[in-house]
Design a protein around this motif. Structure first.
Motif, mmCIF file in Angstrom:
data_model
loop_
_atom_site.group_PDB
_atom_site.id
_atom_site.type_symbol
_atom_site.label_atom_id
_atom_site.label_comp_id
_atom_site.label_asym_id
_atom_site.label_seq_id
_atom_site.Cartn_x
_atom_site.Cartn_y
_atom_site.Cartn_z
ATOM 1 N N LEU A 1 4.483 36.746 59.485
ATOM 2 C CA LEU A 1 4.172 38.166 59.246
ATOM 3 C C LEU A 1 5.369 39.040 59.605
ATOM 4 C CD1 LEU A 1 0.906 40.011 60.167
ATOM 5 C CD2 LEU A 1 3.099 40.983 60.842
ATOM 6 N N ILE A 2 6.021 38.729 60.728
ATOM 7 C CA ILE A 2 7.179 39.522 61.160
ATOM 8 C C ILE A 2 8.323 39.406 60.156
ATOM 9 C CG2 ILE A 2 8.978 39.696 62.935
ATOM 10 C CD1 ILE A 2 6.789 38.843 64.968
ATOM 11 N N VAL A 3 8.563 38.206 59.654
ATOM 12 C CA VAL A 3 9.623 37.995 58.659
ATOM 13 C C VAL A 3 9.331 38.789 57.384
ATOM 14 C CG1 VAL A 3 10.682 36.286 57.125
ATOM 15 C CG2 VAL A 3 10.336 35.748 59.544
ATOM 16 N N MET A 4 8.057 38.822 56.981
ATOM 17 C CA MET A 4 7.674 39.593 55.786
ATOM 18 C C MET A 4 7.937 41.087 55.968
ATOM 19 S SD MET A 4 4.032 37.886 54.696
ATOM 20 C CE MET A 4 3.802 36.096 54.695
ATOM 21 N N ASN A 5 7.940 41.539 57.232
ATOM 22 C CA ASN A 5 8.154 42.961 57.525
ATOM 23 C C ASN A 5 9.428 43.167 58.345
ATOM 24 O OD1 ASN A 5 5.359 44.382 56.759
ATOM 25 N ND2 ASN A 5 4.903 42.398 57.680
ATOM 26 N N LEU A 6 10.415 42.296 58.108
ATOM 27 C CA LEU A 6 11.615 42.271 58.939
ATOM 28 C C LEU A 6 12.344 43.610 58.978
ATOM 29 C CD1 LEU A 6 12.951 40.136 60.664
ATOM 30 C CD2 LEU A 6 14.462 39.575 58.752
ATOM 31 N N ASP A 7 12.364 44.320 57.860
ATOM 32 C CA ASP A 7 13.062 45.607 57.809
ATOM 33 C C ASP A 7 12.466 46.627 58.775
ATOM 34 O OD1 ASP A 7 14.663 44.551 55.879
ATOM 35 O OD2 ASP A 7 13.667 45.539 54.175
ATOM 36 N N GLY A 8 11.177 46.460 59.084
ATOM 37 C CA GLY A 8 10.511 47.433 59.943
ATOM 38 C C GLY A 8 10.575 47.113 61.420
ATOM 39 N N VAL A 9 11.152 45.949 61.782
ATOM 40 C CA VAL A 9 11.183 45.526 63.190
ATOM 41 C C VAL A 9 11.945 46.511 64.088
ATOM 42 C CG1 VAL A 9 12.005 43.754 64.785
ATOM 43 C CG2 VAL A 9 10.804 43.084 62.701
ATOM 44 N N PRO A 10 13.173 46.950 63.723
ATOM 45 C CA PRO A 10 13.893 47.894 64.591
ATOM 46 C C PRO A 10 13.083 49.166 64.866
ATOM 47 C CG PRO A 10 15.381 46.985 62.951
ATOM 48 C CD PRO A 10 14.003 46.558 62.552
ATOM 49 N N LEU B 1 9.603 52.399 68.379
ATOM 50 C CA LEU B 1 8.349 53.124 68.584
ATOM 51 C C LEU B 1 7.655 52.665 69.867
ATOM 52 C CD1 LEU B 1 6.212 55.110 67.508
ATOM 53 C CD2 LEU B 1 5.206 53.200 66.223
ATOM 54 N N ILE B 2 7.706 51.356 70.143
ATOM 55 C CA ILE B 2 7.088 50.813 71.361
ATOM 56 C C ILE B 2 7.730 51.429 72.600
ATOM 57 C CG2 ILE B 2 6.878 48.726 72.777
ATOM 58 C CD1 ILE B 2 6.516 47.166 70.109
ATOM 59 N N PHE B 3 9.076 51.472 72.630
ATOM 60 C CA PHE B 3 9.787 52.027 73.792
ATOM 61 C C PHE B 3 9.582 53.537 73.893
ATOM 62 C CE2 PHE B 3 11.928 47.964 73.742
ATOM 63 C CZ PHE B 3 12.245 47.744 75.076
ATOM 64 N N GLU B 4 9.670 54.219 72.764
ATOM 65 C CA GLU B 4 9.513 55.677 72.769
ATOM 66 C C GLU B 4 8.118 56.085 73.215
ATOM 67 O OE1 GLU B 4 9.384 59.336 69.531
ATOM 68 O OE2 GLU B 4 10.456 57.490 69.014
ATOM 69 N N SER B 5 7.102 55.395 72.685
ATOM 70 C CA SER B 5 5.709 55.740 73.004
ATOM 71 C C SER B 5 5.364 55.454 74.456
ATOM 72 C CB SER B 5 4.752 54.957 72.096
ATOM 73 O OG SER B 5 4.989 55.242 70.732
ATOM 74 N N GLY C 1 0.940 48.678 60.679
ATOM 75 C CA GLY C 1 0.362 50.022 60.761
ATOM 76 C C GLY C 1 -1.142 50.057 60.968
ATOM 77 N N VAL C 2 -1.783 48.896 61.206
ATOM 78 C CA VAL C 2 -3.248 48.890 61.337
ATOM 79 C C VAL C 2 -3.713 49.602 62.604
ATOM 80 C CG1 VAL C 2 -3.532 46.773 59.982
ATOM 81 C CG2 VAL C 2 -3.221 46.612 62.463
ATOM 82 N N TRP C 3 -2.812 49.772 63.581
ATOM 83 C CA TRP C 3 -3.193 50.455 64.822
ATOM 84 C C TRP C 3 -3.573 51.912 64.569
ATOM 85 C CZ3 TRP C 3 -0.341 54.613 66.818
ATOM 86 C CH2 TRP C 3 0.892 54.863 66.184
ATOM 87 N N GLN C 4 -3.132 52.459 63.431
ATOM 88 C CA GLN C 4 -3.455 53.844 63.095
ATOM 89 C C GLN C 4 -4.769 53.972 62.334
ATOM 90 O OE1 GLN C 4 0.362 54.385 60.996
ATOM 91 N NE2 GLN C 4 0.804 56.039 62.438
ATOM 92 N N GLY C 5 -5.380 52.845 61.977
ATOM 93 C CA GLY C 5 -6.620 52.865 61.204
ATOM 94 C C GLY C 5 -7.852 52.991 62.073
#
Length: 461
Positions: free
Chosen positions: A228-237, A242-246, A326-330
């Motif tokens: 799943l992470i590889v499929m969304n690799l562009d969004g990892v950074p 977001l994890i650190f900022e939040s 993005g499911v955490w926003q649902g």
């Protein structure tokens, strides 16, 4: 009992509020400082010992099997449901605080494993008996026997009514019904028969199953998560940012997410992290004590990897899956949220694979906690109490899928906290022993530089 729910809720909120979380994390920080960041400096050695430990000395199972029994109990629904719950309430920042709890928890888990081997004993049948009740009584002295008894009693209650039974059984029967259409009665019956067949065989049987199932389920879950992470690799950074900022700013409302504060992220991340890896609760050292080893510090290092695997690897995989998709926003929560994340990557197959992982995680947790409760029972009542304990445990498994008493869940949380308090007191009191044993071990192995020597002036024998 339902009429007591408001009072139980108040006790639970206090128990798992700032006081206990501060004690849990504070103990980890204290041990980290006294051990000079051992969980960082000695992590490579600890990971290599998982497979290379010599397994010489007294013990019932190999160090690897002892670790698998401990992982069986810790890697459970908390890795899937607990992470989703933390992120749903505290936002992505909760993942950062989960990491912090795990980082300092590794030092706690190291100390637990070391003390478990140093102060272990044998029961009337010649089997190894160890854990906090033994290092409290033998390490701190006979005058602390009531504290050891309190811990053992709490352990049995948690095994019967907490982590060890009802939440796991419910997760299994509900998941099987939703994903595969299997009736709760059928699933419950099969589960009860399997648990009975394995637990009646004692530690050897549990360890044999755990040493096969744990590596398989961990590799399977990590593989599908990495996919799943590889499929969304562009969004990892962006996800990591977001994890650190939040973690330090809170999270604004978005979609079905209600928003969170820094305190919400911190409290939920730390609490869920502790629930998942159990560092400080005193459960894992019961399994660690059974390892075939002559070196308390060596088993401590192996035990430490349990927290690393459970939280810093498996929980991180779940957390990244939730943030990347993005499911955490649902509107979904708990297992449904994690299921939605994997379904977005793999379709129906993703939900099915997650269900299999959830069932295996929950099943092995039942096995691990059965053993913990059994050893606590032996401490309190001797070996004659084992069979009655097992019969009650199996009966609770059989009924667990049909019980929905809210008061029981809240009571389980409270008893969980009660189990941690005497263990944390012992870890602080015996920290000098932990430091001295560590220095002695590293010196004998030729791995201790002069400037690495730690202060053990407070050693308690």
């Amino acid at each position: 009992m339902e009429s007591f729910i408001p009072m139980l809720n108040a006790i639970d909120s206090f128990m798992w509020g700032p006081p206990l979380i501060t004690l849990l994390v504070g103990t980890g920080i204290y041990l980290t400082l006294r051990l000079k960041l051992l969980q960082v400096v000695r992590l490579p050695k600890a990971l290599s010992l998982i497979f290379k430990a010599k397994n010489h000395g007294e013990g019932d199972v190999s160090s690897f099997k002892a670790l698998c029994v401990a992982l069986a109990a810790t890697v459970g629904t908390g890795n899937i449901v607990g992470v989703a719950t933390a992120v749903k309430i505290g936002g992505p920042g909760a993942i950062f605080w989960m990491w912090m709890a795990a980082f300092f928890g590794m030092a706690t888990k190291y100390a637990e494993g070391l003390l478990a081997v140093k102060y272990r004993s044998t029961d009337a049948k010649g089997n190894i008996a160890g854990g906090p009740m033994y290092y409290i009584r033998q390490g701190m002295g006979e005058k602390y026997k009531p504290l050891a008894t309190f811990f053992a009693a709490a352990t049995i209650l948690v095994a019967y009514f907490g982590i060890g039974t009802f939440p796991q059984v419910n997760a299994i029967v509900d998941s099987a019904e939703i994903s595969f259409g299997l009736s709760k009665v059928l699933t419950g019956a099969v589960l009860t028969i399997l648990i009975a067949a394995i637990t009646i065989g004692g530690l050897q049987s549990i360890a044999k199953v755990a040493s096969k199932v744990i590596p398989f389920m961990a590799v399977m879950y990590i593989t599908i998560s990495l996919g799943l992470i590889v499929m969304n690799l562009d969004g990892v950074p962006a996800a990591v940012a977001l994890i650190f900022e939040s973690a330090f700013t809170g999270t604004a409302a978005a979609g079905g997410f209600a928003g969170s504060t820094i305190m919400m992220a911190m409290q939920n991340g730390i609490a869920r992290g502790v629930f998942s890896n159990e560092s400080g609760l005193g459960s894992a050292p019961i399994a660690a004590a059974a390892a075939k080893t002559k070196e308390p510090a060596e088993q401590g290092l192996i035990s430490m990897t349990g927290t690393f695997i459970d939280t810093l690897i498996i929980c991180t995989m779940t957390g990244l899956a939730l943030v990347l998709t993005g499911v955490w926003q649902g509107d979904a929560a708990g297992a449904a949220m994690t299921s939605a994340a994997f379904a977005s990557a793999y379709g129906v197959l993703g939900s099915s694979l997650l269900t299999i992982a959830l069932v295996l995680f929950a099943f092995t947790t039942i096995l691990g906690w059965n053993y913990y409760g059994e050893r606590a029972c032996i401490y309190l009542f001797g070996t004659k109490g084992v069979m009655p304990y097992r019969i009650i445990f199996i009966a609770l498994i059989a009924s667990g899928g049909f019980l929905k008493l809210e008061a029981i869940w809240i009571l389980a949380d409270i008893v969980n906290g009660l189990m941690a308090i005497p263990n944390l007191i012992a870890l602080i009191a015996l920290s000098g022993v932990v430091v001295a044993e560590t220095e002695s071990y590293l010196a004998r192995k030729g791995e201790l530089d002069e400037d690495e020597k730690v202060d053990h002036s407070a050693i308690t024998e």
